[in-house]
Design an enzyme around this catalytic site. Structure first.
Site, short mmCIF file in Angstrom:
data_model
loop_
_atom_site.label_atom_id
_atom_site.label_comp_id
_atom_site.label_asym_id
_atom_site.label_seq_id
_atom_site.Cartn_x
_atom_site.Cartn_y
_atom_site.Cartn_z
N PRO A 114 -3.07 -8.58 -13.24
CA PRO A 114 -4.18 -8.45 -12.29
C PRO A 114 -4.14 -9.49 -11.16
O PRO A 114 -4.62 -9.23 -10.07
CB PRO A 114 -5.43 -8.65 -13.15
CG PRO A 114 -4.99 -8.44 -14.55
CD PRO A 114 -3.55 -8.81 -14.61
N PHE B 23 7.82 -4.38 3.53
CA PHE B 23 6.81 -3.38 3.91
C PHE B 23 7.46 -2.05 4.30
O PHE B 23 6.92 -1.32 5.13
CB PHE B 23 5.92 -3.92 5.04
CG PHE B 23 5.36 -5.28 4.75
CD1 PHE B 23 4.52 -5.48 3.67
CD2 PHE B 23 5.69 -6.37 5.53
CE1 PHE B 23 4.01 -6.73 3.37
CE2 PHE B 23 5.19 -7.63 5.24
CZ PHE B 23 4.36 -7.81 4.16
N THR C 267 -1.34 -10.90 -9.57
CA THR C 267 -0.43 -10.46 -8.52
C THR C 267 -0.89 -9.11 -7.96
O THR C 267 -0.71 -8.83 -6.77
CB THR C 267 1.02 -10.33 -9.05
OG1 THR C 267 1.03 -9.44 -10.16
CG2 THR C 267 1.55 -11.68 -9.49
N GLU D 105 0.84 -0.10 -2.01
CA GLU D 105 0.53 0.58 -0.76
C GLU D 105 -0.90 1.08 -0.64
O GLU D 105 -1.46 1.15 0.45
CB GLU D 105 1.51 1.74 -0.57
CG GLU D 105 2.84 1.20 -0.13
CD GLU D 105 4.03 2.09 -0.49
OE1 GLU D 105 4.63 2.60 0.44
OE2 GLU D 105 4.33 2.25 -1.67
N ILE E 70 10.27 -7.96 -4.01
CA ILE E 70 10.07 -8.09 -2.56
C ILE E 70 8.81 -8.90 -2.26
O ILE E 70 8.34 -8.92 -1.12
CB ILE E 70 10.02 -6.71 -1.88
CG1 ILE E 70 8.79 -5.91 -2.35
CG2 ILE E 70 11.29 -5.93 -2.21
CD1 ILE E 70 8.58 -4.63 -1.54
N GLY E 71 8.29 -9.55 -3.30
CA GLY E 71 7.06 -10.31 -3.13
C GLY E 71 5.93 -9.72 -3.93
O GLY E 71 4.83 -10.25 -3.99
#
Lengths: 741, 209
Positions: free
Chosen positions: A627, A234, A629, A700, A461-462
């Site tokens: 779509p 994050f 993820t 984000e 990062i995921g």
């Protein structure tokens, strides 16, 4: 050249290729790495926020079983160096243990190395440190201490505001928020006498390499950074923190592998946070709701030694049409550890303020907040005077309103009930996030074993990078994902983008496409040179699909590439590709993603219970490669937005400067029980100015605007306008829509 | 005298037992370099065996079963079950997120019940049967709950996932209801900071049938 199957795999919600490893515990995260002779490092942290160390006695710790060394300023200063201003990014440039000054609570003042984690932990408590301390300033009330800087300005804001028929002038604040990925920051450092192999929790392995080399005083080729799996970041894991340099230097000093895992309390102290913000919004409009001025003045805090900008004005200049506008900023220094980027830095707190202002202006105008936004859409970016590359905010607003049922909204606070008879409140907001791409390189191999391998110094990062990169290769080769190996998370690979700013996917598209195409071209060349069936053909006369080469028009007689390569005694053909980034396109277009949130909260005044029950979000982020993820990411941002609006705040003790709620029971994040029902729609208009697939980032934007939509829904339910996040139950105890109503 | 290098290799796991003095002495010993890749991390599991008495005064014998295999460990009484699994047995599928029982990443099953392994000292588990994510299924043969997590994208970064799955599997034997709100409440000890909650809910409902 691209085969007909190429269109199908882009835009498919395929399962993550790394999923089976993640669900079986085999995905190796940083702290999972282990080496023979591994030693454990546990930092000793400062218990004052401002002052200096007057005495440090490691003797008791050194005498404890298993303790190998205690590093501190006295025996460690000079082991690490500052990085150059222009090379690489770091939020705290002072090398740890380099002097005896303390500028924030929790700063590392010593590092204990022992044979076991238990021994190191107990010994760290036995290191005696004395301080000469001064009272810290950790106040969240800010005043400009530095010269005000202007982000963007047009017209005459002050005059326009004075003469505006309808206006609002409010201050909105957001508290310190802490990233708190569930994976603790960690370093496992190995020094073999010549080279560092550093297993790091990094969102940017290439930057990490550049910074670590400088801070360790070695050449970049002596540093290899590995982040095969990251337990999310994050933004908090974008740039190296002091624990990483400490672990690496300790490994070199002791000639032993070192594992250093930052604990949860330290996660609030030494690895960054989102700075608090204090934002004054002044909006003026005509009586029929045309904006005539937007003024956004914002402040945030910085640490004593490093300077970071929380760019709250990012979207202010172009979100709405208005002849008069200014966004300007300053900051104040506090005795708090350095802040850093946290998911949607700048725009997330900035749009909380701007969109809250829009909602309050709508109330002042007695106008539907949706209509107010629709009435003020710009034709072009009025700040940069550039056309938008691809902007569909109006459609986001219409689609979201329709899916949510916004037309049924009764604007009177407390006027609406759900089926169970509880008070509901509805609120909405728009959102935006920049669309940028970074330069990137990638290599693709097509191998004699029938598989493709794509290599790039980026990381997952995921967000699904492993999977979307495989999809990019699949689109051009026609291979199923199961036959594509994605090798990332290693700084020794071709330099790839950081996973930050929602830029990784868009940056990777041109590089991976070009590399794949180059490898296909090599495959065709190999066929012409080594297979008599293709001898003398021009490459343009050949076709490539699913690892088979054929003559165009004779696809029935395709030859397996693996047969061609095996006959030619070649292991693989490979191609390299490069993406230039978006710097050139930004000279010609205003590139951003857009979206709209619609929120329903439920308010039960009899038990003072408030929850976010339902969220409808529509996102215009270009072409969405996966779509499934992608939706997951937007949904996750909404969960974090619920936390931002209702729960999250890092509180500092004014006496000691310590983050007080430095654990996951007192720093409250959204849990499963708090999770609202979420409905997400992607508009899916490719933005071809950014890359050949038209893909923009999605990590984000979902967190931008959502808190403003929630606080507006809270106002609609309770009659209380909360401007200082998070909304607390005590804010609502005197709510007009309470027990008495 | 120029500083010389230390050697680490799978064949020569050095510096055990290691004291401050031995490390300082070792700094003078020359060797060739070995680049350690992640493959070695697996191999290192057995090489880095639990240290002996002299290294860990007060260590006690612990017998427990992990994923059906009996283990006898000599272990520092301060060691949590979580650290015993991760640092001694190299079962790193179980994750550390807070050490305070607040996040659920370390969830394992003890005699079939879910516990936060960070909150429990290893020596309290004499004779217990521990189940971790590694014992549930493999990528080639996933447990239905693991397969459902893949199908429904019930994660992002994957770090909380082992705990979510161990919790979800144990939940099936607990006296909770089966409504969405029951499951959400019962799964609220497992934080997913990525926020994949609705996907986790779908996976659990599918696997429970």
């Amino acid at each position: 050249m691209a085969p007909s199957t190429s269109v199908t795999v882009i835009g498919q919600g395929l399962p993550r290729i790394d999923g089976p490893k993640k669900v079986s515990g085999l995905a190796q995260y940083t702290s999972d790495h282990h080496f023979p002779g591994l030693l454990y490092a546990v930092p000793v942290t400062s218990t004052v926020a401002k002052g200096r160390i007057t005495a440090l006695d490691p003797r008791a710790a050194l005498a404890m079983p298993g303790v190998v060394e205690v590093f501190h300023q006295g025996n460690f200063a000079g082991k690490l160096f500052r990085k150059q201003a222009s090379k690489g990014k770091v939020d705290e440039n002072r090398p740890p243990l380099s002097d005896n000054t303390v500028s924030y609570y929790g700063q590392y003042v010593a590092l204990v190395i022992a044979r076991t984690f238990e021994q190191a932990t107990e010994a760290a408590r036995a290191v005696k440190v004395e301080y000469a301390s001064e009272p810290p300033n950790v106040s969240m009330r800010l005043a400009a201490e530095e010269k005000t800087s202007v982000d963007t300005e047009r017209g005459d804001v002050d005059q326009a505001f004075t003469s505006a028929p309808v206006k609002i002038d409010q201050v909105y604040t957001t508290p310190v928020q802490t990233h708190n990925p569930i994976e603790l920051h960690a370093s496992v450092a190995v020094w073999n006498g010549e080279q560092f192999t550093l297993f790091e929790t990094s969102q940017a392995v290439m930057n990490h390499q550049m910074v670590m080399a400088q801070m360790l005083g070695v050449q970049p080729q002596q540093v290899r950074i590995i982040t095969e799996y990251l337990g999310s970041g994050f933004g908090g894991k974008l740039w190296p923190w002091t624990h990483a340099t400490l672990a690496a230097a300790a490994a070199r000093e002791l000639g032993a592998p070192i594992k250093l895992v930052v604990d949860r309390a330290m996660m609030f102290q030494t690895v960054g946070h989102r700075t608090n913000t204090q934002q004054r919004i002044r909006l003026g409009a005509t009586a029929d709701g045309k904006l005539n001025c937007v003024s956004h003045d914002y402040l945030f805090h910085n640490a004593r030694l490093d300077t970071y900008k929380e760019n709250c004005g990012e979207a202010t200049g172009f979100l709405y049409s208005t002849p008069n506008l200014r966004a300007a900023w300053s900051f104040a220094r506090r005795d708090i550890a350095p802040p850093t980027s946290m998911r949607g830095p700048g725009a997330v707190p900035g749009l909380y303020a701007l969109e809250s202002g829009m909602n309050e202006l709508a109330v002042a105008l007695k106008m539907d907040p949706l209509q107010l936004r629709l009435a003020n859409q710009p034709e072009r970016d009025e700040s940069l005077d550039l056309p938008f590359s691809s902007r569909h905010l109006t459609e986001c607003l219409h689609t979201g309103a329709e899916r949510f049922g916004w037309a049924r909204r009764d604007p009177r606070p407390g006027s609406m009930r759900n089926e169970a008879g509880a008070v509901v409140g509805w609120g909405m907001a728009a959102c935006s996030w920049m669309a940028k791409a970074l330069p990137a390189k990638a290599t693709v191999q097509l191998a004699a074993n029938g598989r493709a391998r794509v290599m790039c110094g980026t990381q997952d990062i995921g967000t699904g990078t492993y999977t979307v990169v495989a999809q990019m290769v699949a689109a051009l080769t026609g291979l199923p994902l199961a036959r594509i190996d994605v090798v990332i998370g290693d700084s020794s690979l071709p330099p790839g983008p950081m996973s930050g700013g929602s830029m990784a996917t868009g940056s990777l598209v041109p590089a991976v496409q070009a590399a794949t195409q180059a490898a296909i071209d090599e495959a065709l060349q190999a066929a012409i040179e080594h297979d008599p069936r293709f001898a003398g053909k021009a490459p343009g006369a050949l076709a490539f699909d699913q690892m088979q080469v054929s003559i165009k028009g004779e696809q029935g007689k395709a030859v397996l590439l693996q047969d061609i390569l095996q006959a030619a005694h070649m292991d693989h053909v490979s191609g390299e590709g490069e993406g230039a980034g978006s710097a050139e396109a930004q000279k010609h277009y205003s590139q951003h993603s857009y979206g709209a949130h619609f929120v329903e909260v439920v308010w039960q005044p009899e038990i003072a219970r408030l929850r976010v029950d339902r969220v409808v979000t529509v996102i215009d982020a270009g072409k969405v490669i996966n779509p499934q993820t992608g939706r997951n990411q937007i949904e996750g941002a909404i969960m974090m937005g619920v936390g931002m609006a209702l729960f999250e705040e890092t509180e500092y003790d004014p006496r000691t400067g310590a983050p007080l709620n430095a654990n996951l029971a007192d720093y409250i994040v959204t849990t499963h029980a708090d999770a609202p029902e979420v409905d997400i729609t992607f508009l899916d208009y490719p933005d071809m100015t950014l890359n050949p697939l038209g893909a923009r980032g999605i990590g984000e934007i979902g967190l931008a605007g959502i808190a403003a939509a929630i606080t507006d829904a809270v106002r609609h339910a309770t009659g209380v306008q909360v401007r200082d996040l998070p909304v607390r139950i005590e804010d609502l105890l005197d709510a007009p829509v309470g027990l008495a109503s | 005298m120029a500083k010389q290098k230390l050697q680490f290799s799978p064949d020569n796991p050095p510096l055990l037992p290691l004291s401050r003095r031995s490390v300082l002495q070792a700094l003078g010993i020359s060797s060739t370099a070995a680049v350690l890749g992640s493959g070695l991390a697996q191999a290192a599991g057995s090489a880095a065996a639990a240290p002996g008495d002299a290294a860990e005064p007060g260590a006690q014998i612990l017998n427990m079963t992990v994923n059906g295999e009996p283990h006898s460990l000599k272990i520092d009484p301060r060691t949590t079950l979580l650290d015993a699994l991760r640092e001694r047995l190299q079962l790193t599928g179980t994750k550390k997120g807070c050490d305070h029982g607040q996040c659920g990443a370390c969830t394992v099953q003890v005699n079939g019940r879910r516990v936060n392994s960070c909150l429990s000292l290893a020596l309290m588990h004499e004779g217990d049967a521990i189940s971790t994510i590694e014992g549930l299924g493999t990528p080639e043969q996933l447990h239905p709950m693991q397969a459902a997590f893949v199908e429904h994208d019930a994660y992002q970064c994957g770090y909380c996932t082992s705990g979510q799955i161990m919790s979800a599997v144990a939940l099936a034997n607990e006296p909770y209801g089966t409504s969405d709100s029951d499951i959400k409440e019962a799964m609220s000890g497992n934080i997913c900071r990525c926020g994949a909650y609705s996907h986790i809910l779908k996976a659990i409902k599918q696997a429970r049938g």
